[in-house]
Write a protein that holds these residues in place. Structure first.
Motif, mmCIF file in Angstrom:
data_model
loop_
_atom_site.group_PDB
_atom_site.id
_atom_site.type_symbol
_atom_site.label_atom_id
_atom_site.label_comp_id
_atom_site.label_asym_id
_atom_site.label_seq_id
_atom_site.Cartn_x
_atom_site.Cartn_y
_atom_site.Cartn_z
ATOM 1 N N TYR A 35 -30.886 -14.250 3.160
ATOM 2 C CA TYR A 35 -30.715 -14.286 1.710
ATOM 3 C C TYR A 35 -31.702 -13.288 1.110
ATOM 4 N N GLY A 42 -31.799 -16.213 -8.535
ATOM 5 C CA GLY A 42 -31.743 -17.183 -7.458
ATOM 6 C C GLY A 42 -31.597 -16.489 -6.122
ATOM 7 N N TYR A 101 -26.650 -27.854 6.945
ATOM 8 C CA TYR A 101 -26.936 -27.581 5.538
ATOM 9 C C TYR A 101 -28.417 -27.671 5.216
ATOM 10 N N PHE A 105 -36.374 -22.292 5.913
ATOM 11 C CA PHE A 105 -36.618 -20.914 5.506
ATOM 12 C C PHE A 105 -37.954 -20.393 6.032
ATOM 13 N N GLY A 106 -37.975 -19.105 6.314
ATOM 14 C CA GLY A 106 -39.222 -18.421 6.586
ATOM 15 C C GLY A 106 -39.908 -18.063 5.275
ATOM 16 N N LEU B 34 -27.403 -29.454 -2.562
ATOM 17 C CA LEU B 34 -28.765 -29.630 -2.045
ATOM 18 C C LEU B 34 -29.768 -29.209 -3.113
ATOM 19 N N TYR B 36 -33.721 -27.619 -3.144
ATOM 20 C CA TYR B 36 -34.813 -27.034 -2.393
ATOM 21 C C TYR B 36 -35.998 -26.872 -3.347
ATOM 22 N N ALA B 41 -45.209 -17.784 -2.625
ATOM 23 C CA ALA B 41 -45.472 -17.105 -1.348
ATOM 24 C C ALA B 41 -44.984 -17.899 -0.138
ATOM 25 N N GLU B 42 -44.146 -18.892 -0.362
ATOM 26 C CA GLU B 42 -43.559 -19.632 0.753
ATOM 27 C C GLU B 42 -42.047 -19.615 0.608
ATOM 28 N N GLY B 43 -41.364 -19.865 1.725
ATOM 29 C CA GLY B 43 -39.925 -20.008 1.643
ATOM 30 C C GLY B 43 -39.559 -21.367 1.064
ATOM 31 N N PRO B 44 -38.337 -21.511 0.557
ATOM 32 C CA PRO B 44 -37.895 -22.809 0.034
ATOM 33 C C PRO B 44 -37.885 -23.862 1.144
ATOM 34 N N PHE B 46 -36.244 -27.706 2.183
ATOM 35 C CA PHE B 46 -35.193 -28.664 1.873
ATOM 36 C C PHE B 46 -35.799 -29.949 1.329
ATOM 37 N N PHE B 89 -34.740 -25.274 -6.660
ATOM 38 C CA PHE B 89 -33.445 -24.610 -6.616
ATOM 39 C C PHE B 89 -32.359 -25.620 -6.302
ATOM 40 N N SER B 93 -22.456 -25.771 -1.376
ATOM 41 C CA SER B 93 -21.680 -25.171 -0.298
ATOM 42 C C SER B 93 -20.245 -25.672 -0.357
ATOM 43 N N SER B 102 -21.615 -22.657 6.472
ATOM 44 C CA SER B 102 -22.576 -23.428 5.691
ATOM 45 C C SER B 102 -23.402 -22.561 4.761
ATOM 46 N N LYS B 103 -22.917 -21.384 4.408
ATOM 47 C CA LYS B 103 -23.715 -20.546 3.507
ATOM 48 C C LYS B 103 -23.844 -21.245 2.166
ATOM 49 N N LEU B 104 -24.985 -21.069 1.562
ATOM 50 C CA LEU B 104 -25.306 -21.747 0.326
ATOM 51 C C LEU B 104 -25.286 -20.793 -0.863
ATOM 52 N N PHE B 106 -26.990 -20.479 -4.505
ATOM 53 C CA PHE B 106 -28.154 -21.020 -5.190
ATOM 54 C C PHE B 106 -28.123 -20.739 -6.680
ATOM 55 N N GLY B 107 -28.743 -21.652 -7.441
ATOM 56 C CA GLY B 107 -29.039 -21.371 -8.843
ATOM 57 C C GLY B 107 -30.295 -20.530 -8.928
ATOM 58 N N LYS B 108 -30.681 -20.180 -10.175
ATOM 59 C CA LYS B 108 -31.846 -19.329 -10.380
ATOM 60 C C LYS B 108 -33.163 -20.071 -10.256
#
Lengths: 114, 116
Positions: A35, A42, A101, A105-106, B34, B36, B41-44, B46, B89, B93, B102-104, B106-108
């Motif tokens: 992504y 987003g 689902y 994330f990294g 979902l 998130y 500085a980190e990934g989202p 779940f 976020f 899906s 399963s691609k997601l 996302f909102g902003k």
């Protein structure tokens, strides 16, 4: 266990150069996603790998973008002839076969094209 | 074409009170949703999810409500804690018949600030 790792964490490149971003998913995760998040936006889906199936490339914004994955491990996202609008945080995620689902994330690679 | 919309960019609440984060979607094919959470500085990470066959899912302090007819979902956090301050976020899906993709989408995101 180790989470999803990405390298480099930051990349500054000149317009027109090629860049390669790397993602190491969680071991055993068969699905891998790329992504990107541009400023104030987003997360935008780019590409999805699932096992040996053909990847879903429907989110790639142009033919300058490509990605590969070796088996169920490392993936690289390549952007050729970078443009300023490519500046974004590029995020990789992976998920296990039974919980596709819940994507892990990294930390992302922050790409700045000058 | 924003298929997942988080119309409020930010929310500030007092510690101990309820935080309600809203999300709207336009694609009627979405059948899994979902939330998130993302720190700088980190990934989202779940947080919680809900299938379209349900209207509520609860996990500790977090509850997600889904109103399919209104194409609306919300995340309730109660009681809110300062450590909940982050960007949240909403994602969705469209799994399809075989759930193969399963691609997601996302909102902003919405920035939640919980005041001590």
């Amino acid at each position: 266990g180790a989470g999803v790792s990405q390298s480099p964490s930051n990349k500054v490149t000149e317009k027109g150069k090629d860049v390669e971003l790397r993602c190491d998913p969680i071991s055993g995760h068969t699905a891998l996603y790329w992504y990107r998040q541009r400023l104030g936006q987003g997360l935008e889906f780019l590409i999805y790998f699932q096992g040996n199936s053909a990847p879903d490339k429907s989110g790639l914004p142009s033919d300058r973008f490509s990605a590969e994955r070796t088996g169920e491990s490392v993936s690289t996202l390549t952007i050729q002839r970078t443009q300023q609008e490519d500046s974004a945080v590029y995020l990789c995620a992976s998920s296990s076969p039974d919980r596709v689902y819940e994507q892990y994330f990294g930390p992302g690679t922050r790409l700045t094209v000058t | 074409d924003q298929q997942v919309k988080q119309n409020s960019p930010s929310l500030s609440v007092q510690e101990g009170r309820i935080s309600i984060l809203n999300c709207d979607y336009t694609n009627s094919m979405f059948d899994y949703f979902l939330w998130y959470k993302k720190y700088p500085a980190e990934g989202p990470t779940f947080l919680i999810s809900i299938s379209s066959i349900k209207d509520k899912n609860e996990d500790g302090r977090f509850t997600v409500f889904l109103n399919k007819s209104a194409k609306h979902l919300s995340l309730h956090i109660v009681p809110s804690q300062p450590g909940d301050s982050a960007v949240y976020f909403c994602a969705a899906s469209a799994r399809g018949m075989d759930g193969a993709n399963s691609k997601l989408t996302f909102g902003k995101g919405i920035t939640l600030s919980v005041r001590p």
